[in-house]
Design a protein around this motif. Sequence first.
Motif, short mmCIF file in Angstrom:
data_model
loop_
_atom_site.label_atom_id
_atom_site.label_comp_id
_atom_site.label_asym_id
_atom_site.label_seq_id
_atom_site.Cartn_x
_atom_site.Cartn_y
_atom_site.Cartn_z
N VAL A 1 0.87 -1.33 0.03
CA VAL A 1 0.18 -0.08 -0.03
C VAL A 1 0.94 1.27 -0.19
N LEU A 2 1.91 1.58 0.93
CA LEU A 2 2.90 2.53 0.87
C LEU A 2 3.78 2.64 -0.29
N LYS A 3 4.39 1.63 -0.66
CA LYS A 3 4.83 1.99 -1.75
C LYS A 3 4.29 2.23 -3.20
N ALA A 4 2.82 2.03 -3.16
CA ALA A 4 2.26 2.48 -4.24
C ALA A 4 1.70 3.93 -4.40
N LEU A 5 1.91 4.34 -3.46
CA LEU A 5 1.68 5.89 -3.26
C LEU A 5 2.92 6.72 -3.67
N PRO A 6 2.78 7.97 -3.99
CA PRO A 6 3.86 8.68 -4.68
C PRO A 6 4.56 9.36 -3.24
N ALA A 7 5.79 9.21 -3.33
CA ALA A 7 6.80 9.42 -2.31
C ALA A 7 7.95 10.61 -2.62
N GLU A 8 8.17 11.35 -1.64
CA GLU A 8 9.57 12.02 -1.97
C GLU A 8 10.68 11.40 -1.15
N SER A 9 11.52 11.31 -1.84
CA SER A 9 12.52 10.32 -1.38
C SER A 9 13.94 11.16 -0.88
N ALA A 10 14.42 10.86 -0.03
CA ALA A 10 15.57 11.85 0.41
C ALA A 10 16.99 10.86 1.33
N THR A 11 17.75 10.78 1.00
CA THR A 11 18.98 10.24 2.11
C THR A 11 19.10 10.98 3.17
N VAL A 12 18.70 10.67 4.32
CA VAL A 12 18.78 11.63 5.57
C VAL A 12 19.85 11.35 6.28
N HIS A 13 20.62 10.39 6.27
CA HIS A 13 21.98 10.08 7.01
C HIS A 13 22.68 9.07 6.00
N ALA A 14 24.16 9.58 6.08
CA ALA A 14 24.98 8.61 5.36
C ALA A 14 26.43 8.53 6.04
N SER A 15 26.85 7.35 6.31
CA SER A 15 28.29 7.45 6.87
C SER A 15 29.05 6.39 6.58
N GLY A 16 30.32 6.20 6.36
CA GLY A 16 31.16 5.33 5.98
C GLY A 16 30.96 4.68 4.66
N GLN A 17 31.80 3.28 4.34
CA GLN A 17 31.53 3.18 3.00
C GLN A 17 30.97 1.44 3.19
N ALA A 18 30.10 1.11 2.30
CA ALA A 18 29.57 -0.24 2.33
C ALA A 18 30.64 -1.09 1.81
N ARG A 19 30.68 -2.14 2.63
CA ARG A 19 31.49 -3.40 2.27
C ARG A 19 30.88 -4.62 2.10
N PRO A 20 31.19 -5.31 0.97
CA PRO A 20 30.28 -6.83 0.85
C PRO A 20 30.75 -7.38 2.16
N GLY A 21 29.85 -8.38 2.49
CA GLY A 21 30.10 -9.20 3.83
C GLY A 21 30.04 -10.60 3.44
N ALA A 22 30.52 -11.46 4.52
CA ALA A 22 30.43 -12.88 4.18
C ALA A 22 28.82 -13.42 4.37
N VAL A 23 28.09 -12.52 4.98
CA VAL A 23 26.74 -12.79 5.22
C VAL A 23 25.88 -11.69 4.91
N ALA A 24 25.08 -11.76 4.08
CA ALA A 24 24.04 -10.58 3.59
C ALA A 24 22.40 -11.07 3.92
N ILE A 25 21.81 -9.99 4.42
CA ILE A 25 20.32 -10.03 4.48
C ILE A 25 19.74 -8.78 3.84
N ARG A 26 18.43 -9.00 3.38
CA ARG A 26 17.82 -8.25 2.81
C ARG A 26 16.13 -8.44 3.12
N ALA A 27 15.62 -7.53 3.80
CA ALA A 27 14.36 -8.00 4.68
C ALA A 27 13.71 -6.39 4.74
N ALA A 28 12.17 -7.19 4.66
CA ALA A 28 11.21 -6.01 4.58
C ALA A 28 10.25 -6.04 5.80
N TYR A 29 10.28 -5.32 6.43
CA TYR A 29 9.31 -5.20 7.68
C TYR A 29 8.23 -4.22 7.48
N SER A 30 6.99 -4.17 8.30
CA SER A 30 6.01 -3.29 8.35
C SER A 30 5.00 -3.15 9.45
#
Lengths: 703, 157
Positions: free
Chosen positions: A264-293
């Motif tokens: 429902v939320l993702k179907a609505l128009p959104a105004e997107s911004a990166t509100v925080h960024a620090s450091g450099q991403a490095r690939p890891g031995a273990v990765a997770i991609r998950a969605a919560y609501s």
Amino acid sequence: MSAALPTSLEANPRLDQWLKVNADETITVFSGKVELGQGIVTAIAQIAADELGVAPEQLHIAAGNTDIAPDEGYTAGSQSIEVGGAAMRIACAHARSLFAEAAARWLEVDVSDLMLARGMFSRKGAPAQSVGYWQLAGAVRLDVPVARVAEGGPRAASLTGRSLARRDIVPKLSGAAFVHDIELPGMLHARVVRGPDHGAHIESWNREAILALPGVTDVVRSGNFVCVLALREAAAVKAAQAARKLVRWIPAPRRPAAGEIGSVLKALPAESATVHASGQARPGAVAIRAAYSKPYIAHASIGTCAAAAVLAKGHLTIWSHTQGAHFLRAQTALALGLPAESVTVIHRDGAGCYGHNGADDVAFEAALAATRSGRPVLLTWSREEELAWSPFGSAGAVEIDAAVDGEGRVSKWHIGIWSHTHVKRPGWGEGINLQAAWEMDPPVPEPLPKDMPLPAGGGHRNGIALYDFAHQQVDYHFIAQSPVRVSALRSLGAFANVFAIESCMDELAAASGQDAVAFRLRHLADGRARAVIEAAARRADWRADAPGGEGRGRGIGFAQYKNRSAYCAVVAEVEVAEKVRVLRVFAAVDAGHIVNPDGLANQIEGGVVQAISWTLKEAVAWDEHGVRTRSWEDYPILGFDEVPEIEVALLDQPGAPGLGAGECAAGPVAAAVANAVQHAIGVRVRDLPMTPERIAHLIEAAD
Amino acid sequence: MAVQIEVNGVACAVAADGDTPLLYCLRDDLKLKGTRFGCGAGHCGACTVMVDGRAVQSCDTPLWSVSGRSITTVEGLADDRIGRAVRDAFIELQAAQCGFCIDGILMAVTALLRADARPGRPAILKALERNLCRCGTHVRILRAIDVAIERLAGGVQ
Ligand code: FES
Ligand code: FES
């Protein structure tokens, strides 16, 4: 002086805006922070009595009356002790020092030779010769700017840290105590005649038929707002129901269709911004991609919203359980075209307030009814209005893309948050945020939503994880349009965000073969954060190797509310059969220097229970025609037989500033329960609430 | 055609329509405001009173059905040995947040303890089955009930 003054003092800089010495040997302090069932009035009185050196029974507190109390904005966001308490402390310390100087002159001694008890100053060792605030009142001017004074001078024995009994409890257990119980001379009971949904328009109505309903003395209509007035409350209740059929409505525009919150939320128009960024991403031995609501949640107070109003000689007086009496006054005056000086708002207790509920709406409706009918009115909402016409807590969807490196440390953390505004209070942003003002004739436009910026944040509150991650990026997708009306509910976006972050922390710990507690601790340098986690784990007898999977499990959740208020760690123990039962909860909280330990524990216990209710049971349901959850049957909350045992450990920090704690447990509880369910049955619940249907569905999908 | 009822030991004639919910007779006619409206549908318990010593939800109890009966509201609780002990325990343990649900809960608990002086946890939960509290004061409420039971059993008034 040194540090900046709390905002409450900047807005109300004169000492006499904060207190007054009475001839009957008492002192009245004025507070803009109001009782919402959280015990704040007792805590602020305790601070004032402490600084003034008077006994609690010598102190009166007048809160939330726009004629006499300071404007301290809203009583919200766990700011009452942090800001209102701090302001009261400074003002009372200043007053005490002025009176101590006067007492020293009176007694002809040095200030340093004075002692103080029960409001009486005397020479040390000679208590018989004394002078009180009361005798000195004429000699001390309070129309001076409040200033911070240096420590020193006489002080009475401290009350801080003692659990004084709440001032409001005995009256509330004795009879009339709430705004609902007000009786004004000549008063009528008012009930709103609701349309099918927000934004519906009246096509036609049968005024005469409504007036002819039994007991109805008057009917007020302005645009699409209609209410009936009756001498007897029972008649007003019945008539408002019957009148619904005597008005023809043109339905409101259709709402976005219901479905899983994430879609429902993702179907609505959104105004997107990166509100925080620090450091450099490095690939890891273990990765997770998950969605919560987390869904839309109702305030669902046990009492419904209510207000009384009377217009007399051109002056409008409103009695309301608002969180912001001064804002309500300003907005009401604006909407009715009255000068603000012609409106007084007086706070009266309502049922539990957990955020921006319908208190302001009903107050404006009462004002409208009183001004249009010329009669004093008490307007009370029905259960349906309480559950379907109040604003709701905004839904939230969170996606986390994270990785853990070979050393077992988080090397990538990218979180995206989709949500609406979490603040649409009257006085917040432009325009007028009062429901009936949008419906009356001529209507005022409903203002566009605008969220609270970081660092406090609205939808992105607590979106930045407190952990020392090598990389962290936070994107906020702000969605202006919402299928139901939304505003502030206890903890705002922190509930969804902490639930997601702390669930994901467990997922990462498990995927990299680490204990959930140890994994958190190795990413936390902040000693106070570590201390609450360690305390909760110790109390719960946390063992890394505790066996799970047999239908019983335990889990942990942690956050520092707003990343700058109270720290809270929660361990939950659950049992999962067809439904999730929370058996025990251990909460450890660091709220800085504690004013009233029992009051604080009461707040934490309540926050834990409410969060379990949100987590397990609650979701506002709607369809394209409106809100469907309109009674306790459609919107169940946690009952007595579902409440766990709760142990609260308070980590006092004497000398440290007090930190708001009323909302700190919400997110950690949801995560602790989700993590415990995973431990119990090996199933990860990422969408709330954890209803039996959802659990069954997840178990089926896992098989 | 007033309906005769006894409220907190006092005989009253209520001049209201027989179908009027007892809740509004208490609040409006008798000005006893401690009995609270929460839902009007028998779901929340905020309006609980005792009718002849038994807990009843006054919002869905029509006046005619209590004609000649004896009603106790929170205002009359102090005159009842059990009611007083229950209320005192709630105050002592500060078992309230907003307090809106509490008066109804005091009535439900008093009615329970009149029927069973030593109820176990299951009986207590059963008696509170229809009482809701949104502030999450449950844990304290249960503790206060245990204290009241102990006190009453110990003969402390
Ligand atoms: S008001 Fe009677 S049960 Fe809710
Ligand atoms: S104390 Fe507020 S509803 Fe129970």
